[in-house]
Enzyme design. Sequence first.
Site, PDB file in Angstrom:
ATOM      1  N   ASP A  28      34.301 -89.549 -61.784  1.00  0.00           N
ATOM      2  CA  ASP A  28      34.569 -89.027 -63.125  1.00  0.00           C
ATOM      3  C   ASP A  28      33.526 -87.964 -63.464  1.00  0.00           C
ATOM      4  O   ASP A  28      32.341 -88.133 -63.182  1.00  0.00           O
ATOM      5  CB  ASP A  28      34.519 -90.182 -64.140  1.00  0.00           C
ATOM      6  CG  ASP A  28      35.119 -89.805 -65.477  1.00  0.00           C
ATOM      7  OD1 ASP A  28      36.175 -90.373 -65.827  1.00  0.00           O
ATOM      8  OD2 ASP A  28      34.535 -88.951 -66.180  1.00  0.00           O
ATOM      9  N   ASN A  84      43.379 -96.688 -69.859  1.00  0.00           N
ATOM     10  CA  ASN A  84      43.587 -96.313 -71.254  1.00  0.00           C
ATOM     11  C   ASN A  84      44.999 -95.772 -71.391  1.00  0.00           C
ATOM     12  O   ASN A  84      45.361 -94.800 -70.725  1.00  0.00           O
ATOM     13  CB  ASN A  84      42.571 -95.242 -71.669  1.00  0.00           C
ATOM     14  CG  ASN A  84      41.146 -95.768 -71.647  1.00  0.00           C
ATOM     15  OD1 ASN A  84      40.889 -96.908 -72.035  1.00  0.00           O
ATOM     16  ND2 ASN A  84      40.212 -94.955 -71.192  1.00  0.00           N
ATOM     17  N   SER A  92      42.857 -89.458 -72.632  1.00  0.00           N
ATOM     18  CA  SER A  92      42.670 -88.020 -72.824  1.00  0.00           C
ATOM     19  C   SER A  92      43.389 -87.174 -71.775  1.00  0.00           C
ATOM     20  O   SER A  92      43.547 -85.974 -71.967  1.00  0.00           O
ATOM     21  CB  SER A  92      41.177 -87.673 -72.838  1.00  0.00           C
ATOM     22  OG  SER A  92      40.565 -88.063 -71.620  1.00  0.00           O
ATOM     23  N   VAL A  93      43.781 -87.772 -70.670  1.00  0.00           N
ATOM     24  CA  VAL A  93      44.527 -87.039 -69.634  1.00  0.00           C
ATOM     25  C   VAL A  93      45.853 -87.775 -69.419  1.00  0.00           C
ATOM     26  O   VAL A  93      45.854 -88.949 -69.018  1.00  0.00           O
ATOM     27  CB  VAL A  93      43.741 -86.967 -68.308  1.00  0.00           C
ATOM     28  CG1 VAL A  93      44.554 -86.207 -67.257  1.00  0.00           C
ATOM     29  CG2 VAL A  93      42.373 -86.295 -68.506  1.00  0.00           C
ATOM     30  N   HIS A  97      45.764 -93.189 -64.668  1.00  0.00           N
ATOM     31  CA  HIS A  97      44.585 -93.320 -63.803  1.00  0.00           C
ATOM     32  C   HIS A  97      43.878 -94.622 -64.128  1.00  0.00           C
ATOM     33  O   HIS A  97      43.895 -95.100 -65.260  1.00  0.00           O
ATOM     34  CB  HIS A  97      43.624 -92.138 -63.979  1.00  0.00           C
ATOM     35  CG  HIS A  97      43.318 -91.810 -65.411  1.00  0.00           C
ATOM     36  ND1 HIS A  97      44.216 -91.154 -66.229  1.00  0.00           N
ATOM     37  CD2 HIS A  97      42.228 -92.063 -66.172  1.00  0.00           C
ATOM     38  CE1 HIS A  97      43.689 -91.013 -67.429  1.00  0.00           C
ATOM     39  NE2 HIS A  97      42.484 -91.565 -67.438  1.00  0.00           N
TER      40      HIS A  97
HETATM   41  P1  DGP Z   1      40.999 -91.253 -70.147  1.00  0.00           P
HETATM   42  O1  DGP Z   1      40.188 -91.119 -71.406  1.00  0.00           O
HETATM   43  O2  DGP Z   1      41.269 -92.702 -69.804  1.00  0.00           O
HETATM   44  O3  DGP Z   1      42.263 -90.409 -70.202  1.00  0.00           O
HETATM   45  O4  DGP Z   1      40.074 -90.706 -68.980  1.00  0.00           O
HETATM   46  C1  DGP Z   1      40.084 -89.405 -68.512  1.00  0.00           C
HETATM   47  C2  DGP Z   1      38.845 -89.255 -67.690  1.00  0.00           C
HETATM   48  O5  DGP Z   1      38.983 -88.090 -66.907  1.00  0.00           O
HETATM   49  C3  DGP Z   1      37.559 -89.084 -68.489  1.00  0.00           C
HETATM   50  O6  DGP Z   1      36.700 -90.198 -68.236  1.00  0.00           O
HETATM   51  C4  DGP Z   1      36.949 -87.796 -67.980  1.00  0.00           C
HETATM   52  C5  DGP Z   1      37.724 -87.518 -66.716  1.00  0.00           C
HETATM   53  N1  DGP Z   1      37.933 -86.114 -66.458  1.00  0.00           N
HETATM   54  C6  DGP Z   1      38.498 -85.208 -67.292  1.00  0.00           C
HETATM   55  N2  DGP Z   1      38.547 -83.993 -66.713  1.00  0.00           N
HETATM   56  C7  DGP Z   1      38.000 -84.148 -65.477  1.00  0.00           C
HETATM   57  C8  DGP Z   1      37.781 -83.245 -64.398  1.00  0.00           C
HETATM   58  O7  DGP Z   1      38.099 -82.051 -64.438  1.00  0.00           O
HETATM   59  N3  DGP Z   1      37.191 -83.761 -63.287  1.00  0.00           N
HETATM   60  C9  DGP Z   1      36.840 -85.088 -63.185  1.00  0.00           C
HETATM   61  N4  DGP Z   1      36.262 -85.471 -62.049  1.00  0.00           N
HETATM   62  N5  DGP Z   1      37.045 -85.960 -64.177  1.00  0.00           N
HETATM   63  C10 DGP Z   1      37.623 -85.499 -65.319  1.00  0.00           C
END
Ligand code: DGP
Length: 111
Positions: A28, A84, A92-93, A97
């Site tokens: 992350d 989440n 947030s994405v 995951h």
């Molecule tokens: P969530 O809040 O559960 O949707 O988690 C999304 C996660 O994705 C958050 O912990 C940060 C991670 N994340 C967002 N953008 C990137 C990225 O460009 N690269 C990586 N490695 N992680 C990312």
Amino acid sequence: MTIFEKIIARHIPAEIIWEDNEAVAFHDVNPQAPVHVLIVPKRVVPRLADATENDRALLGKLLLVARDLAKKLDLSSGYRVVINSGPDAGESVPHLHVHLLGKRALAWPPG
Ligand code: DGP
């Protein structure tokens, strides 16, 4: 394309630690614990709430990958697996995951 699709396609970099034809795992970018890995299916399912019966095997696989990576990363004193789903959970994405967190004591209940 979500940010995770771009990582899967190697359009943007990530610290990938494991991959097969169905899923990928990478660190992350904003770690919440000394070990914070995301396990991401290559097939896009936006979130757990949108999963269907067709995703049953894939969902089981993501958990078994979390188990295997926890072993590989030596999370022998415990770890947490988080999904989440939706705004109240802080998703947030919009690409399903699994978070694998470890190497520190994790509080309960979560914030
Ligand atoms: P969530 O809040 O559960 O949707 O988690 C999304 C996660 O994705 C958050 O912990 C940060 C991670 N994340 C967002 N953008 C990137 C990225 O460009 N690269 C990586 N490695 N992680 C990312």
